[in-house]
Design an enzyme around this catalytic site. Structure first.
Site, PDB file in Angstrom:
ATOM      1  N   ASN A  45       0.838  -1.203   0.000  1.00  0.00           N
ATOM      2  CA  ASN A  45       0.000   0.000   0.000  1.00  0.00           C
ATOM      3  C   ASN A  45       0.876   1.258   0.000  1.00  0.00           C
ATOM      4  O   ASN A  45       1.958   1.296   0.588  1.00  0.00           O
ATOM      5  CB  ASN A  45      -1.029  -0.001   1.138  1.00  0.00           C
ATOM      6  CG  ASN A  45      -0.471  -0.162   2.532  1.00  0.00           C
ATOM      7  OD1 ASN A  45       0.573  -0.769   2.720  1.00  0.00           O
ATOM      8  ND2 ASN A  45      -1.157   0.387   3.512  1.00  0.00           N
ATOM      9  N   GLU A  47       0.316   5.282   0.636  1.00  0.00           N
ATOM     10  CA  GLU A  47      -0.598   6.335   1.096  1.00  0.00           C
ATOM     11  C   GLU A  47      -0.129   7.703   0.626  1.00  0.00           C
ATOM     12  O   GLU A  47       0.940   7.851   0.014  1.00  0.00           O
ATOM     13  CB  GLU A  47      -0.721   6.260   2.620  1.00  0.00           C
ATOM     14  CG  GLU A  47      -1.329   4.925   3.059  1.00  0.00           C
ATOM     15  CD  GLU A  47      -1.582   4.822   4.553  1.00  0.00           C
ATOM     16  OE1 GLU A  47      -1.046   5.645   5.327  1.00  0.00           O
ATOM     17  OE2 GLU A  47      -2.326   3.902   4.943  1.00  0.00           O
ATOM     18  N   GLU A  58      -3.272  -4.582  -2.857  1.00  0.00           N
ATOM     19  CA  GLU A  58      -3.819  -5.463  -3.897  1.00  0.00           C
ATOM     20  C   GLU A  58      -3.858  -4.757  -5.245  1.00  0.00           C
ATOM     21  O   GLU A  58      -3.492  -5.312  -6.278  1.00  0.00           O
ATOM     22  CB  GLU A  58      -5.244  -5.905  -3.535  1.00  0.00           C
ATOM     23  CG  GLU A  58      -5.345  -6.745  -2.281  1.00  0.00           C
ATOM     24  CD  GLU A  58      -5.572  -5.915  -1.024  1.00  0.00           C
ATOM     25  OE1 GLU A  58      -4.988  -4.824  -0.888  1.00  0.00           O
ATOM     26  OE2 GLU A  58      -6.341  -6.381  -0.162  1.00  0.00           O
ATOM     27  N   CYS A  89     -10.423  -4.829   0.559  1.00  0.00           N
ATOM     28  CA  CYS A  89     -11.546  -3.888   0.682  1.00  0.00           C
ATOM     29  C   CYS A  89     -12.473  -4.039  -0.530  1.00  0.00           C
ATOM     30  O   CYS A  89     -12.144  -4.720  -1.507  1.00  0.00           O
ATOM     31  CB  CYS A  89     -11.024  -2.455   0.791  1.00  0.00           C
ATOM     32  SG  CYS A  89     -10.458  -1.760  -0.784  1.00  0.00           S
ATOM     33  N   CYS A  92     -10.959  -3.154  -3.949  1.00  0.00           N
ATOM     34  CA  CYS A  92     -10.007  -4.164  -4.437  1.00  0.00           C
ATOM     35  C   CYS A  92     -10.733  -5.419  -4.899  1.00  0.00           C
ATOM     36  O   CYS A  92     -10.334  -6.051  -5.884  1.00  0.00           O
ATOM     37  CB  CYS A  92      -8.992  -4.498  -3.350  1.00  0.00           C
ATOM     38  SG  CYS A  92      -7.814  -3.156  -3.081  1.00  0.00           S
TER      39      CYS A  92
HETATM   40  N1  THU Z   1      -5.222  -1.618   2.885  1.00  0.00           N
HETATM   41  C1  THU Z   1      -4.660  -2.411   1.926  1.00  0.00           C
HETATM   42  O1  THU Z   1      -3.644  -2.058   1.313  1.00  0.00           O
HETATM   43  N2  THU Z   1      -5.259  -3.599   1.669  1.00  0.00           N
HETATM   44  C2  THU Z   1      -6.296  -4.119   2.375  1.00  0.00           C
HETATM   45  O2  THU Z   1      -6.721  -5.235   2.105  1.00  0.00           O
HETATM   46  C3  THU Z   1      -6.890  -3.350   3.466  1.00  0.00           C
HETATM   47  C4  THU Z   1      -6.424  -1.942   3.603  1.00  0.00           C
HETATM   48  C5  THU Z   1      -4.547  -0.350   3.193  1.00  0.00           C
HETATM   49  C6  THU Z   1      -5.243   0.912   2.778  1.00  0.00           C
HETATM   50  C7  THU Z   1      -4.630   1.911   3.744  1.00  0.00           C
HETATM   51  O3  THU Z   1      -3.370   2.346   3.240  1.00  0.00           O
HETATM   52  C8  THU Z   1      -4.374   1.105   5.009  1.00  0.00           C
HETATM   53  O4  THU Z   1      -4.382  -0.249   4.597  1.00  0.00           O
HETATM   54  C9  THU Z   1      -5.399   1.327   6.096  1.00  0.00           C
HETATM   55  O5  THU Z   1      -6.689   1.164   5.622  1.00  0.00           O
END
Ligand code: THU
Length: 130
Positions: A45, A47, A58, A89, A92
């Site tokens: 991820n 941000e 994902e 989520c 995704c």
């Molecule tokens: N996040 C993911 O990368 N994948 C998931 O399956 C759940 C959430 C990330 C998004 C955000 O950067 C952080 O986790 C908190 O939600």
């Protein structure tokens, strides 16, 4: 997918998690996408100070795979912080369904490792329509 293969893919997801850029949530996630023929494409991820621009692990893996020329996805493993439920989520799930609703999704839960298909996680998904 066999439990040994699932654990190997999850281990790759756990490794790439260390590369996540998640200074706002501190919730680092790694994803490993099995694209066949022994190839695994990774994502973490990423941000942003403008929170809504963050991208999940994902979708980072899917973008990397498509950019590398892969579109056949067999399985994806997702690893988050120890003990946290880290199932994909909704956004995704929709993106994964575009490529293969029968793809296996391996993810971590407070009770251990779970394995389901995208269809099970997102029944009656939309599209693709071309
Ligand atoms: N996040 C993911 O990368 N994948 C998931 O399956 C759940 C959430 C990330 C998004 C955000 O950067 C952080 O986790 C908190 O939600």
């Amino acid at each position: 997918m066999s439990s040994a293969d699932a654990h190997e893919l999850l281990s790759a997801a756990q490794d790439v998690r260390a590369r996540a850029y998640a200074p706002y949530s501190n919730f680092t996630v790694g994803a490993a996408l099995d694209v066949g023929d022994g190839h695994v494409i990774l994502g973490a991820n990423v941000e942003n100070a403008s929170y809504g621009l963050g991208i999940c692990a994902e979708r980072a893996a899917v973008a990397a795979a498509v950019s590398a020329g892969f579109r056949t996805f067999h399985a994806i493993a997702v690893a988050g912080p120890d003990g946290a439920l880290t199932s994909p989520c909704g956004a995704c799930r929709q993106v994964l369904a575009e490529f293969n609703p029968e793809m296996t999704v391996i993810y971590t839960t407070p009770d251990g490792v779970a394995q389901q298909t995208v269809s099970e996680l997102l029944p009656h998904h939309f599209g693709p329509f071309v």
